[in-house]
Design a protein around this motif. Structure first.
Motif, mmCIF file in Angstrom:
data_model
loop_
_atom_site.group_PDB
_atom_site.id
_atom_site.type_symbol
_atom_site.label_atom_id
_atom_site.label_comp_id
_atom_site.label_asym_id
_atom_site.label_seq_id
_atom_site.Cartn_x
_atom_site.Cartn_y
_atom_site.Cartn_z
ATOM 1 N N GLY A 64 0.951 -1.274 -0.041
ATOM 2 C CA GLY A 64 -0.045 0.068 -0.106
ATOM 3 C C GLY A 64 0.963 1.192 -0.043
ATOM 4 O O GLY A 64 1.882 1.297 0.842
ATOM 5 N N THR A 65 0.481 2.129 -0.950
ATOM 6 C CA THR A 65 1.133 3.441 -0.857
ATOM 7 C C THR A 65 0.121 4.536 -1.124
ATOM 8 O O THR A 65 -1.141 4.330 -1.230
ATOM 9 C CB THR A 65 1.802 3.429 -2.193
ATOM 10 N N THR A 66 0.420 5.620 -0.979
ATOM 11 C CA THR A 66 -0.479 6.872 -0.919
ATOM 12 C C THR A 66 -1.300 6.996 -2.055
ATOM 13 O O THR A 66 -0.734 6.756 -3.162
ATOM 14 C CB THR A 66 0.261 8.218 -0.623
ATOM 15 N N PRO A 67 -2.627 7.002 -1.856
ATOM 16 C CA PRO A 67 -3.426 7.052 -2.952
ATOM 17 C C PRO A 67 -3.076 8.622 -3.998
ATOM 18 O O PRO A 67 -2.864 9.412 -3.276
ATOM 19 C CB PRO A 67 -4.997 7.012 -2.588
ATOM 20 N N SER A 68 -3.635 8.351 -5.065
ATOM 21 C CA SER A 68 -3.219 9.557 -5.914
ATOM 22 C C SER A 68 -4.681 10.641 -5.556
ATOM 23 O O SER A 68 -5.417 10.463 -4.794
ATOM 24 C CB SER A 68 -3.646 9.121 -7.497
ATOM 25 N N HIS A 69 -4.092 11.948 -5.872
ATOM 26 C CA HIS A 69 -5.169 12.811 -5.721
ATOM 27 C C HIS A 69 -6.615 12.542 -6.210
ATOM 28 O O HIS A 69 -7.434 12.634 -5.456
ATOM 29 C CB HIS A 69 -4.475 14.261 -6.280
ATOM 30 N N GLY A 70 -6.427 12.041 -7.489
ATOM 31 C CA GLY A 70 -7.954 11.897 -8.186
ATOM 32 C C GLY A 70 -8.585 11.043 -7.370
ATOM 33 O O GLY A 70 -9.694 10.952 -7.182
ATOM 34 N N VAL A 71 -8.091 9.617 -7.088
ATOM 35 C CA VAL A 71 -9.011 8.606 -6.432
ATOM 36 C C VAL A 71 -9.244 8.905 -4.996
ATOM 37 O O VAL A 71 -10.356 8.848 -4.582
ATOM 38 C CB VAL A 71 -7.983 7.309 -6.408
ATOM 39 N N LEU A 72 -8.374 9.949 -4.308
ATOM 40 C CA LEU A 72 -8.694 10.119 -2.945
ATOM 41 C C LEU A 72 -9.792 11.353 -2.983
ATOM 42 O O LEU A 72 -10.928 11.280 -2.449
ATOM 43 C CB LEU A 72 -7.689 10.923 -2.089
ATOM 44 N N ARG A 73 -9.788 12.247 -3.953
ATOM 45 C CA ARG A 73 -10.687 13.219 -3.978
ATOM 46 C C ARG A 73 -12.232 12.696 -4.307
ATOM 47 O O ARG A 73 -13.035 12.856 -3.725
ATOM 48 C CB ARG A 73 -10.411 14.274 -5.116
ATOM 49 N N LEU A 74 -12.027 11.569 -5.395
ATOM 50 C CA LEU A 74 -13.337 11.154 -5.847
ATOM 51 C C LEU A 74 -14.037 10.240 -4.659
ATOM 52 O O LEU A 74 -15.179 10.176 -4.477
ATOM 53 C CB LEU A 74 -13.246 10.460 -7.175
ATOM 54 N N ALA A 75 -13.206 9.600 -3.996
ATOM 55 C CA ALA A 75 -13.779 8.611 -2.956
ATOM 56 C C ALA A 75 -14.211 9.434 -1.949
ATOM 57 O O ALA A 75 -15.666 9.234 -1.427
ATOM 58 C CB ALA A 75 -12.442 7.805 -2.496
ATOM 59 N N LEU A 76 -13.450 10.526 -1.715
ATOM 60 C CA LEU A 76 -14.340 11.402 -0.658
ATOM 61 C C LEU A 76 -15.682 11.973 -0.996
ATOM 62 O O LEU A 76 -16.572 12.363 -0.341
ATOM 63 C CB LEU A 76 -13.200 12.621 -0.299
ATOM 64 N N GLU A 77 -15.725 12.303 -2.281
ATOM 65 C CA GLU A 77 -16.892 13.010 -2.802
ATOM 66 C C GLU A 77 -18.127 12.076 -2.745
ATOM 67 O O GLU A 77 -19.266 12.580 -2.981
ATOM 68 C CB GLU A 77 -16.581 13.616 -4.156
ATOM 69 N N GLN A 78 -17.729 10.820 -3.484
ATOM 70 C CA GLN A 78 -18.763 9.936 -3.757
ATOM 71 C C GLN A 78 -19.311 8.721 -2.901
ATOM 72 O O GLN A 78 -20.296 8.480 -2.927
ATOM 73 C CB GLN A 78 -18.089 8.809 -5.047
ATOM 74 N N LEU A 79 -18.397 8.513 -1.838
ATOM 75 C CA LEU A 79 -18.886 7.618 -0.960
ATOM 76 C C LEU A 79 -19.533 8.286 0.254
ATOM 77 O O LEU A 79 -19.258 9.312 0.613
ATOM 78 C CB LEU A 79 -17.351 6.965 -0.085
ATOM 79 N N GLY A 80 -20.518 7.547 1.099
ATOM 80 C CA GLY A 80 -21.415 7.818 2.103
ATOM 81 C C GLY A 80 -20.447 7.249 3.369
ATOM 82 O O GLY A 80 -21.135 7.576 4.291
ATOM 83 N N ILE A 81 -19.339 6.571 3.383
ATOM 84 C CA ILE A 81 -18.737 6.388 4.369
ATOM 85 C C ILE A 81 -17.219 6.610 4.686
ATOM 86 O O ILE A 81 -16.919 7.415 3.851
ATOM 87 C CB ILE A 81 -18.536 4.627 4.416
ATOM 88 N N ALA A 82 -17.035 6.816 5.715
ATOM 89 C CA ALA A 82 -15.545 7.405 5.917
ATOM 90 C C ALA A 82 -14.353 6.897 5.028
ATOM 91 O O ALA A 82 -14.262 5.673 4.931
ATOM 92 C CB ALA A 82 -15.177 7.234 7.446
ATOM 93 N N VAL A 83 -13.412 7.826 4.560
ATOM 94 C CA VAL A 83 -12.599 7.345 3.789
ATOM 95 C C VAL A 83 -10.956 7.608 4.698
ATOM 96 O O VAL A 83 -10.911 8.898 4.612
ATOM 97 C CB VAL A 83 -12.476 8.102 2.553
ATOM 98 N N PHE A 84 -10.459 6.778 5.105
ATOM 99 C CA PHE A 84 -8.960 7.055 5.900
ATOM 100 C C PHE A 84 -8.026 6.613 4.980
ATOM 101 O O PHE A 84 -7.549 5.602 4.407
ATOM 102 C CB PHE A 84 -9.052 6.247 6.769
ATOM 103 N N PRO A 85 -7.208 7.830 4.017
ATOM 104 C CA PRO A 85 -6.100 7.321 3.200
ATOM 105 C C PRO A 85 -4.856 7.144 4.214
ATOM 106 O O PRO A 85 -4.791 7.496 5.211
ATOM 107 C CB PRO A 85 -5.832 8.692 2.727
ATOM 108 N N ILE A 86 -4.070 6.081 3.648
ATOM 109 C CA ILE A 86 -2.766 5.719 4.101
ATOM 110 C C ILE A 86 -1.937 6.563 3.617
ATOM 111 O O ILE A 86 -1.999 7.061 2.293
ATOM 112 C CB ILE A 86 -2.267 4.432 4.049
ATOM 113 N N ILE A 87 -0.781 7.045 4.121
ATOM 114 C CA ILE A 87 0.117 8.213 3.655
ATOM 115 C C ILE A 87 1.652 7.577 3.760
ATOM 116 O O ILE A 87 2.498 8.463 4.252
ATOM 117 C CB ILE A 87 0.090 9.496 4.275
#
Length: 90
Positions: free
Chosen positions: A35-58
């Protein structure tokens, strides 16, 4: 109460985890390299589209967990970025 967290590395997998009943996701990239840090696009879209908490690993990179000063600077920058996007836990 049991919290179900799914570790996912794609936006599609994040949606599947939510549909499957996950309470939150741990979002990363490249699960094959621990696991590595998610891209900006994947993180932004996950935060916008999901109704559950999104915890990125960094993590600063794959390949182990011994970090030098440059790696720590990368982690700090990644955390700041995730905070700006509104990621909880960042």
């Amino acid at each position: 109460m049991i919290i179900v967290e799914a570790c996912v590395d794609t936006l599609a997998s994040a949606h599947h985890a939510e549909t499957g009943g996950a309470d939150r996701i741990e979002l990363c990239d490249n699960l094959g390299d621990a696991g590595t840090t998610p891209s900006h696009g994947v993180l932004r879209l996950a935060l916008e589209q999901l109704g559950i908490a999104v915890f990125p690993i960094i993590p600063p990179r794959g390949g182990g967990f011994v970090y030098d000063a440059a790696d720590i600077a990368v982690v700090r920058a990644g955390l700041q970025h995730a905070r700006r996007l509104g990621a909880p836990g960042a």
